[in-house]
Design an enzyme around this catalytic site. Structure first.
Site, short mmCIF file in Angstrom:
data_model
loop_
_atom_site.label_atom_id
_atom_site.label_comp_id
_atom_site.label_asym_id
_atom_site.label_seq_id
_atom_site.Cartn_x
_atom_site.Cartn_y
_atom_site.Cartn_z
CE LYS A 75 -4.42 1.34 1.99
NZ LYS A 75 -5.57 0.92 2.77
CD GLU A 83 -19.73 -1.31 8.04
OE1 GLU A 83 -19.85 -2.42 7.47
OE2 GLU A 83 -18.83 -0.50 7.74
NE ARG A 88 -22.78 -2.91 3.35
CZ ARG A 88 -21.72 -3.40 2.77
NH1 ARG A 88 -20.84 -4.04 3.47
NH2 ARG A 88 -21.58 -3.27 1.48
C1 TPP Z 1 -19.40 -0.93 4.29
C2 TPP Z 1 -18.17 -0.06 4.36
N1 TPP Z 1 -17.58 0.19 5.55
C3 TPP Z 1 -16.49 0.96 5.61
C4 TPP Z 1 -15.94 1.50 4.49
C5 TPP Z 1 -14.75 2.44 4.58
N2 TPP Z 1 -13.57 1.87 3.90
C6 TPP Z 1 -13.23 2.25 2.67
S1 TPP Z 1 -11.90 1.45 2.11
C7 TPP Z 1 -11.72 0.61 3.55
C8 TPP Z 1 -10.59 -0.34 3.73
C9 TPP Z 1 -10.51 -1.30 2.62
O1 TPP Z 1 -9.42 -2.12 2.80
P1 TPP Z 1 -9.00 -3.11 1.65
O2 TPP Z 1 -10.21 -3.76 1.09
O3 TPP Z 1 -7.94 -4.00 2.18
O4 TPP Z 1 -8.44 -2.16 0.52
P2 TPP Z 1 -7.08 -1.31 0.50
O5 TPP Z 1 -7.50 0.10 0.75
O6 TPP Z 1 -6.16 -1.83 1.56
O7 TPP Z 1 -6.56 -1.49 -0.85
C10 TPP Z 1 -12.73 0.94 4.45
C11 TPP Z 1 -12.87 0.41 5.81
C12 TPP Z 1 -16.58 1.23 3.27
N3 TPP Z 1 -16.15 1.75 2.10
N4 TPP Z 1 -17.67 0.44 3.23
#
Ligand code: TPP
Length: 626
Positions: free
Chosen positions: A283, A367, A395
């Protein structure tokens, strides 16, 4: 070179050295644009090579690539004809920071909420298969997204349907913060086993050869042989979660090695079964500050590339005000716990997680689980404070009704980013929470106006024996006024009166807490000032002391409601009906219409919906002139 890329077909002919240069150009473009417009930096820098490899092997849009959350789609946008507009990223009328079906045929889904990609991709593939349309479907999701239950629902269904769904698991061991939970630990174990893939390949071959030598006796025996193969393989190498669910599994691969990924993707393209390709990426790759602290570069505002610094400049935001509030309260009340669904930083819980380690729970992007988990904690005697953005609590509506409210569980839900959310667009606005939760019996809902009021609301929530929702916006807290410190009276708001005219000659603006700054600015408008308008901050969305409110409101010449939520199901609509039943009809509502609101800054979004300071002033004038 990037300027010349108008569609994915343009990158298919490039040599590997050219591809390397292209990756570098994409990175630079992402860094410079995000430093100006804000956006998701670290996630996008991590998937540059993966996105290039995908677009070289698959033929979008005849094949579909569906990004989970889609905050990591910037390289995809740059390779699918959006280079020229990339400077408008996240700006009003510019391109979205997420995939959006209205923007390009290469965006198959408008996404923003996590863990949906496998379900969406499987549905699309099923649809194409039934219509005999060729085309491969790829879901790209992160290890964070894999902590969401929906991802597992999708995997389970895909394992059963046995279609050639291609799932790319982009494992950077980070959600927004460090990923948590047993699934994350499990992936780390998988990605540590370096020689695993070649060993697995050799075992596969060995078993195939053994089975080939066995004679065939028709279907029942074939079934037996299939089981025999599986158990033999299971004996020789540990199956993993994905293979047990019926997927082929390839990986872990170096997600920054384009030729190797292309090679694997070309092979899995033609499988007849679902497959998980496990790719390990870094990342923030290519921008040192983001590589070192990716959690600080997940979603960012504009920054100086050479000297990034995200200090808010001293202005107290609602998030920080809540952070201080819960820290104070937790010292006084040992039963308080804090629960987040992978958003500790965003919801202001970082400090709490350090100070009260054993009372802090990051449950991953889950959630629904967070809410029911809180219901259980409350039933056991704790007072869980569940901190979730307004848009993501959507959700867990059923869990709030069924697992909390119906049980009268004393949970406190703190909804940050309620109302208008700048930058992120249609998927992230917090416009539904009032309409979704106002009908839920036994649930109290508060909308504080300032930092001091937030503290009072929180203390009130602590003292209740029932669930309470506290909602506030992504905004700086307004300057305190003595009235904001008024002790809470159940169902009643704060009346701010102007002097100089009798109530009968005045207008009243009724607002949810978050709309105070705009209403106040409107009231300072010289033409509006002469009207002598009073302001009623509802504080409570529910319960609402209607009798008290009607007795105040009906004295005024007219009442204008301003609510930062959708109009359908709003408090305002309900109060207008309540007043109408009392034969008072000089009312008007400003709220969000029956449509979605895109990305722009707070003022622009409010302006579009008619709720900016200008919109409020104008509505008041039109009201008077009517
Ligand atoms: C239902 C929901 N909860 C929280 C989020 C906030 N959120 C956006 S990206 C993320 C982390 C995603 O991590 P990952 O899938 O590993 O992707 P990366 O950013 O590490 O590439 C979160 C918690 C969201 N988009 N949707």
């Amino acid at each position: 070179m990037l300027e010349e890329i108008n569609s994915p077909s343009d990158i298919k002919k490039l040599s590997q050295p050219q591809i390397k240069q292209l990756a570098e150009e994409i990175r630079q473009k992402i860094i410079t644009t995000v430093s100006k417009n804000g956006g998701h930096l670290a996630s996008n820098l991590g998937v540059v090579e993966l996105t290039i490899a995908l677009h070289r092997v698959f033929d979008s849009p005849d094949d579909a690539i569906i990004f989970d959350v889609s905050h990591q789609c910037y390289a995809h946008k740059l390779l699918t004809g959006r280079y020229a507009r990339f400077d408008t990223l996240r700006q009003k009328d510019g391109i979205s920071g997420f995939t959006n079906v209205d923007e390009s045929p290469h965006d198959f889904f408008t996404s923003g909420h996590s863990s949906t990609s496998i379900s969406a991709a499987l549905g699309l593939l099923t649809s194409w298969n039934q219509q005999k349309k060729d085309g491969k479907v790829v879901a790209v999701l992160g290890d964070g997204a894999l902590t969401g239950g929906m991802a597992f629902e999708g995997l389970s269904n895909a394992g059963q349907l046995r279609k050639n769904l291609i799932v790319i698991l982009n494992d950077n061991q980070m959600s927004i913060d460090h990923n948590t939970g047993a699934v994350s630990r499990y992936l780390s174990r998988l990605s540590m086993s370096k020689g695993y893939q070649s060993f697995r390949y050799r075992v596969d071959k060995l078993v195939e050869r053994m089975v080939e030598k066995m004679p065939s006796f028709g279907r029942p025996i074939d079934k037996f042989i299939f089981r025999f193969k599986r158990s033999l393989k299971g004996l020789l190498l540990a199956n993993n979660l994905f293979t047990d669910l019926g997927f082929e599994y390839v990986g872990p691969l170096n997600g920054h090695n384009i030729p190797m990924m292309e090679n694997v993707l070309r092979k899995v393209r033609n499988l007849s079964r679902p497959v998980v390709v496990h790719v390990v990426t870094k990342k923030g790759k290519g921008y040192e500050p983001a590589e070192n602290t990716p959690e600080n570069f997940h979603g960012v505002g504009p920054f100086d590339i050479d000297n990034p610094d995200f200090d808010s400049g001293g202005a107290l935001t609602f998030t920080q005000a809540f952070s201080n509030t819960i820290l104070d309260a937790a010292v006084r009340e040992p039963k308080i716990t804090a629960i987040t669904a992978a958003m500790a930083q965003g919801t202001g819980l970082t400090e709490f997680s350090r100070k009260f380690k054993e009372r802090f729970f990051d449950v991953g992007i889950a959630e629904e689980h967070a809410v029911t988990f809180a219901g259980g904690q409350a039933k056991g005697g704790l007072i869980p404070v569940v901190c979730i953005y307004s848009t993501f609590i959507q959700r867990a509506v059923d869990q709030i009704i069924h697992d909390v409210s119906l049980q009268n569980a004393h949970c406190i839900f703190v909804l940050d980013r309620a109302g208008v959310v700048p930058g992120d667009g249609v998927t992230h606005q917090g416009l539904f929470d009032i309409a979704l939760f106002r009908p839920v019996p036994g649930l109290k809902i508060l909308s504080p106006v300032s930092a001091a009021d937030l503290k009072l609301c929180f203390d009130y929530a602590l003292a209740q024996g029932c669930p309470v929702v506290i909602r506030y916006p992504k905004a700086v807290c307004p300057k305190e006024r003595p009235e904001f410190n008024q002790k809470l009276k159940e169902g009643r708001g704060i009346l701010l009166q102007t002097e100089g005219k009798s109530v009968r000659n005045k207008y009243l603006i009724v607002i949810t807490g978050s709309m105070y700054s705009e209403a106040q600015t409107a009231l300072e408008d010289p033409s509006v000032r002469s009207l002598k308008t009073d302001l009623y901050i509802t504080r409570f969305i529910k319960p609402f002391d209607e009798e008290y409110f009607v007795s105040i409101a009906e004295q005024y010449k007219g009442v204008l409601f301003v609510e930062d939520g959708v109009r359908t199901g709003s408090l305002s609509e309900h109060l207008v009906c309540t007043l109408a039943l009392k034969k008072y009809t000089r009312t008007k509502i400003l709220a969000f219409g029956d449509r979605y609101y895109g990305h722009a800054n707070r003022e622009q979004i409010l302006e579009e919906a008619g709720l900016s300071a200008r919109g409020i002033a104008q509505a008041l004038m039109e009201f008077r002139n009517a």
